[in-house]
Design a protein around this motif. Structure first.
Motif, PDB file in Angstrom:
ATOM      1  N   VAL A   1       2.382 -44.013  48.892  1.00  0.00           N
ATOM      2  CA  VAL A   1       3.009 -42.951  48.096  1.00  0.00           C
ATOM      3  C   VAL A   1       2.964 -43.296  46.613  1.00  0.00           C
ATOM      4  O   VAL A   1       2.624 -42.461  45.767  1.00  0.00           O
ATOM      5  CB  VAL A   1       4.460 -42.716  48.562  1.00  0.00           C
ATOM      6  CG1 VAL A   1       5.205 -41.840  47.550  1.00  0.00           C
ATOM      7  CG2 VAL A   1       4.475 -42.055  49.929  1.00  0.00           C
TER       8      VAL A   1
ATOM      9  N   ARG B   1      10.369 -33.811  44.296  1.00  0.00           N
ATOM     10  CA  ARG B   1       9.445 -34.435  45.229  1.00  0.00           C
ATOM     11  C   ARG B   1       8.801 -33.462  46.205  1.00  0.00           C
ATOM     12  O   ARG B   1       7.698 -33.715  46.689  1.00  0.00           O
ATOM     13  CB  ARG B   1      10.172 -35.545  45.999  1.00  0.00           C
ATOM     14  CG  ARG B   1      10.500 -36.762  45.138  1.00  0.00           C
ATOM     15  CD  ARG B   1      11.274 -37.796  45.927  1.00  0.00           C
ATOM     16  NE  ARG B   1      12.599 -37.309  46.302  1.00  0.00           N
ATOM     17  CZ  ARG B   1      13.425 -37.967  47.101  1.00  0.00           C
ATOM     18  NH1 ARG B   1      13.046 -39.115  47.635  1.00  0.00           N
ATOM     19  NH2 ARG B   1      14.616 -37.472  47.382  1.00  0.00           N
TER      20      ARG B   1
ATOM     21  N   ARG C   1       4.503 -37.170  52.584  1.00  0.00           N
ATOM     22  CA  ARG C   1       5.252 -38.423  52.516  1.00  0.00           C
ATOM     23  C   ARG C   1       5.979 -38.667  51.197  1.00  0.00           C
ATOM     24  O   ARG C   1       6.620 -39.718  51.038  1.00  0.00           O
ATOM     25  CB  ARG C   1       4.283 -39.606  52.743  1.00  0.00           C
ATOM     26  CG  ARG C   1       3.496 -39.542  54.031  1.00  0.00           C
ATOM     27  CD  ARG C   1       4.390 -39.659  55.234  1.00  0.00           C
ATOM     28  NE  ARG C   1       3.618 -39.676  56.486  1.00  0.00           N
ATOM     29  CZ  ARG C   1       4.145 -39.642  57.687  1.00  0.00           C
ATOM     30  NH1 ARG C   1       5.459 -39.598  57.827  1.00  0.00           N
ATOM     31  NH2 ARG C   1       3.377 -39.654  58.760  1.00  0.00           N
ATOM     32  N   ASN C   2       5.926 -37.756  50.270  1.00  0.00           N
ATOM     33  CA  ASN C   2       6.455 -38.038  48.931  1.00  0.00           C
ATOM     34  C   ASN C   2       7.938 -38.357  48.928  1.00  0.00           C
ATOM     35  O   ASN C   2       8.433 -39.110  48.082  1.00  0.00           O
ATOM     36  CB  ASN C   2       6.172 -36.848  47.994  1.00  0.00           C
ATOM     37  CG  ASN C   2       6.355 -37.216  46.533  1.00  0.00           C
ATOM     38  OD1 ASN C   2       6.128 -38.355  46.144  1.00  0.00           O
ATOM     39  ND2 ASN C   2       6.772 -36.253  45.737  1.00  0.00           N
ATOM     40  N   ARG C   3       8.681 -37.837  49.887  1.00  0.00           N
ATOM     41  CA  ARG C   3      10.139 -38.017  49.904  1.00  0.00           C
ATOM     42  C   ARG C   3      10.551 -39.379  50.463  1.00  0.00           C
ATOM     43  O   ARG C   3      11.744 -39.692  50.510  1.00  0.00           O
ATOM     44  CB  ARG C   3      10.783 -36.897  50.704  1.00  0.00           C
ATOM     45  CG  ARG C   3      10.488 -35.501  50.144  1.00  0.00           C
ATOM     46  CD  ARG C   3      11.321 -34.446  50.793  1.00  0.00           C
ATOM     47  NE  ARG C   3      12.718 -34.540  50.393  1.00  0.00           N
ATOM     48  CZ  ARG C   3      13.689 -33.792  50.905  1.00  0.00           C
ATOM     49  NH1 ARG C   3      13.419 -32.914  51.857  1.00  0.00           N
ATOM     50  NH2 ARG C   3      14.929 -33.929  50.495  1.00  0.00           N
ATOM     51  N   ARG C   4       9.585 -40.181  50.863  1.00  0.00           N
ATOM     52  CA  ARG C   4       9.919 -41.497  51.377  1.00  0.00           C
ATOM     53  C   ARG C   4      10.317 -42.466  50.271  1.00  0.00           C
ATOM     54  O   ARG C   4      10.926 -43.495  50.531  1.00  0.00           O
ATOM     55  CB  ARG C   4       8.732 -42.073  52.160  1.00  0.00           C
ATOM     56  CG  ARG C   4       8.536 -41.432  53.519  1.00  0.00           C
ATOM     57  CD  ARG C   4       7.449 -42.128  54.307  1.00  0.00           C
ATOM     58  NE  ARG C   4       7.402 -41.614  55.678  1.00  0.00           N
ATOM     59  CZ  ARG C   4       8.103 -42.097  56.682  1.00  0.00           C
ATOM     60  NH1 ARG C   4       8.924 -43.106  56.469  1.00  0.00           N
ATOM     61  NH2 ARG C   4       8.003 -41.582  57.892  1.00  0.00           N
ATOM     62  N   ILE C   5       9.935 -42.157  49.039  1.00  0.00           N
ATOM     63  CA  ILE C   5      10.253 -43.013  47.899  1.00  0.00           C
ATOM     64  C   ILE C   5      11.177 -42.250  46.958  1.00  0.00           C
ATOM     65  O   ILE C   5      10.969 -41.066  46.681  1.00  0.00           O
ATOM     66  CB  ILE C   5       8.976 -43.439  47.145  1.00  0.00           C
ATOM     67  CG1 ILE C   5       8.021 -44.157  48.089  1.00  0.00           C
ATOM     68  CG2 ILE C   5       9.318 -44.337  45.962  1.00  0.00           C
ATOM     69  CD1 ILE C   5       8.557 -45.454  48.646  1.00  0.00           C
ATOM     70  N   ASP C   6      12.189 -42.930  46.449  1.00  0.00           N
ATOM     71  CA  ASP C   6      13.152 -42.286  45.557  1.00  0.00           C
ATOM     72  C   ASP C   6      12.511 -41.915  44.222  1.00  0.00           C
ATOM     73  O   ASP C   6      11.441 -42.409  43.841  1.00  0.00           O
ATOM     74  CB  ASP C   6      14.340 -43.217  45.303  1.00  0.00           C
ATOM     75  CG  ASP C   6      15.199 -43.398  46.543  1.00  0.00           C
ATOM     76  OD1 ASP C   6      15.157 -42.504  47.413  1.00  0.00           O
ATOM     77  OD2 ASP C   6      15.881 -44.430  46.643  1.00  0.00           O
TER      78      ASP C   6
ATOM     79  N   SER D   1       6.552 -48.710  57.320  1.00  0.00           N
ATOM     80  CA  SER D   1       7.336 -48.026  56.293  1.00  0.00           C
ATOM     81  C   SER D   1       6.971 -48.533  54.900  1.00  0.00           C
ATOM     82  O   SER D   1       6.840 -47.754  53.953  1.00  0.00           O
ATOM     83  CB  SER D   1       8.822 -48.229  56.565  1.00  0.00           C
ATOM     84  OG  SER D   1       9.602 -47.604  55.563  1.00  0.00           O
ATOM     85  N   ARG D   2       6.807 -49.853  54.770  1.00  0.00           N
ATOM     86  CA  ARG D   2       6.424 -50.422  53.479  1.00  0.00           C
ATOM     87  C   ARG D   2       5.036 -49.964  53.062  1.00  0.00           C
ATOM     88  O   ARG D   2       4.793 -49.653  51.894  1.00  0.00           O
ATOM     89  CB  ARG D   2       6.475 -51.940  53.544  1.00  0.00           C
ATOM     90  CG  ARG D   2       7.899 -52.504  53.604  1.00  0.00           C
ATOM     91  CD  ARG D   2       7.870 -54.015  53.722  1.00  0.00           C
ATOM     92  NE  ARG D   2       9.225 -54.573  53.709  1.00  0.00           N
ATOM     93  CZ  ARG D   2       9.486 -55.864  53.872  1.00  0.00           C
ATOM     94  NH1 ARG D   2       8.478 -56.731  54.073  1.00  0.00           N
ATOM     95  NH2 ARG D   2      10.730 -56.288  53.842  1.00  0.00           N
TER      96      ARG D   2
ATOM     97  N   GLN E   1       3.544 -47.188  53.919  1.00  0.00           N
ATOM     98  CA  GLN E   1       3.630 -45.787  53.491  1.00  0.00           C
ATOM     99  C   GLN E   1       4.217 -45.669  52.095  1.00  0.00           C
ATOM    100  O   GLN E   1       3.789 -44.840  51.294  1.00  0.00           O
ATOM    101  CB  GLN E   1       4.481 -45.000  54.495  1.00  0.00           C
ATOM    102  CG  GLN E   1       3.814 -44.801  55.840  1.00  0.00           C
ATOM    103  CD  GLN E   1       4.702 -44.080  56.836  1.00  0.00           C
ATOM    104  OE1 GLN E   1       5.916 -43.948  56.631  1.00  0.00           O
ATOM    105  NE2 GLN E   1       4.118 -43.612  57.920  1.00  0.00           N
ATOM    106  N   GLY E   2       5.193 -46.531  51.791  1.00  0.00           N
ATOM    107  CA  GLY E   2       5.758 -46.522  50.451  1.00  0.00           C
ATOM    108  C   GLY E   2       4.738 -46.892  49.395  1.00  0.00           C
ATOM    109  O   GLY E   2       4.669 -46.275  48.322  1.00  0.00           O
TER     110      GLY E   2
END
Length: 441
Positions: free
Chosen positions: A16, A85, A146-151, A9-10, A12-13
């Motif tokens: 992004v 996003r 994946r853009n929605r994984r980060i605020d 998860s990190r 992927q963040g």
């Protein structure tokens, strides 16, 4: 959640954020480079339409030259800050579906020197542009997934304010670039530079001589300290280290013709002052503009400034212009590319002093009222606008707006976070105090 899942998860963040940075900065730079010089974008759009044979789209050239930089800049800002996003990456996909095949076509056919993606700031070859677009498709595709994984940096409630501030900034840059001159000039012949540099009258060379001798059909060079014996026959003496002079390279590339005769050196007098009217297309200049041109011509002549006009049109069109406009200044011919490189606008104005550019303006930036003052000078009629100040103020105002919006949007979260920390620390202190009292008892 397992440690492995947390690490994925990190990662992927991070990817992004990296994709946002690459795509956002690229499109912001591309949009700004076009926006700062809308006339250059107009010329490039006209080239595209001519190459693709879409003459029916000519009325939309100016609109497209303003719209495309705005869209690119806005999408770059949206992606960089994580706004919209889902919509922003999808819009970029749609844009790349048009741009990538187009740049491939240009690369294969080579019908245009460059695509103009970054205006005159960075000139890429057609193949370089095509591969650049292919590379960009990778992070754009990743953002779609994946853009929605980060605020977002800005909350949903204020994203429209960022959109509005960005739009106002780009439109202001485009307006000044179209009606006055580009706020940043990336072309040759900037203010302070000469339009023409004639052949050098002297040559800087080491005045050391070499002597050429021959023997048995073989020529050799000797210095004065190592002359050969009498078996060698003297041929000539010449200056050492003397390189041939490329006189063509010493010219500016600007050539002004009078019925085929080069008048550049004569007209661009390095010891005088000149005001040049640059007409990139005589057919598109309104008759009402001729009044201001003639007033400006008289204004300059009264102050000892010589004037003349240059155009790319045929001699018949120039003669027709002289009749319609009742021009009191001579007209000459110049290559279309050179004129567009010199100044933006139709017509454009260039004021020279001692052979060097002092200022450039589009005709619309000159106010007739400023010329009515008997004490006005060639500098005072353009003193009401400063490109550097306009650029600094607009960039500063835009960045300040983004900061203020961010503070308004995130202040309550900072307060909430601080309050929770205070409550948590207070609760911890109370618990610790109770434990100490129990221990003492």
């Amino acid at each position: 959640m397992k440690i492995k899942d947390i690490n994925i998860s990190r990662l992927q963040g991070v990817l992004v954020l990296l994709a946002r940075l690459i795509v956002g900065v690229t499109f912001i730079a591309s949009g700004f480079a076009k926006a700062v010089d809308p006339w250059g974008t107009v010329y490039k759009f006209a080239d595209y339409i001519g190459i693709l044979g879409m003459s029916s789209l000519e009325p939309l050239i100016t609109f497209g030259a303003f719209a495309l930089p705005l869209v690119e800049f806005l999408l770059g800002v949206f992606v960089l800050f994580g706004l919209y996003r889902r919509m922003a990456p999808m819009a970029l996909v749609a844009l790349m579906l048009v741009l990538t095949p187009l740049t491939f076509y240009l690369a294969v056919t080579d019908r245009m020197a460059d695509c103009g993606c970054f205006g005159d700031v960075v000139v890429l070859s057609n193949w370089a542009t095509f591969f650049k677009n292919l590379v960009l498709c990778v992070p754009i595709g990743y953002l779609v997934l994946r853009n929605r994984r980060i605020d977002c940096l800005y909350g949903p409630g204020v994203q429209w304010l960022v959109w509005a501030a960005s739009m106002a900034f780009v439109l202001a840059i485009e307006y000044w670039g179209y009606t006055t001159q580009p706020l940043i000039d990336f072309r040759p012949f900037n203010v302070g530079e000469a339009l023409y540099v004639g052949p050098q009258s002297d040559v800087d060379a080491d005045e050391e001589f070499v002597f050429v001798y021959t023997k048995n059909g073989v020529k050799r060079e000797f210095t004065v300290d190592s002359l050969p014996d009498d078996d060698w026959e003297f041929v000539e003496r010449r200056v050492a280290n003397l390189e041939p002079i490329d006189y063509a390279a010493l010219r500016s590339g600007v050539v002004i013709l009078d019925e085929g005769i080069d008048r550049t050196a004569e007209l661009l007098d390095p010891d005088g002052e000149q005001l040049i009217f640059v007409f990139s297309d005589l057919s598109k200049i309104s008759i009402s503009a001729t009044y201001i041109i003639n007033e400006l011509n008289e204004f300059a002549n009264c102050r000892g400034v010589s004037t003349f006009g240059v155009a790319m049109d045929e001699p018949a069109a120039i003669e027709r212009w002289n009749d319609i406009s009742m021009a009191q200044y001579p007209m000459y011919e110049m290559d279309d590319t050179e004129m567009k490189m010199l100044v933006r606008g139709n017509p454009g104005l260039i004021y020279l002093k001692d052979g060097k550019v002092v200022w450039k303006r589009a005709l619309g930036a000159i106010s007739p009222e400023l010329m009515q003052n008997s004490e006005a000078t060639m500098m005072s009629i353009v003193a009401d606008f400063d490109e550097h100040k306009a650029l600094n103020y607009s960039v500063g105002a835009y960045l300040l707006a983004l900061i203020v919006i961010l503070m308004i949007n995130r202040t309550h979260k900072v307060v909430k976070f601080s309050t929770e920390r205070i409550k948590k620390n207070h609760k911890k202190d109370v618990t610790l105090q109770e434990e100490n009292e129990e221990t003492n008892n």
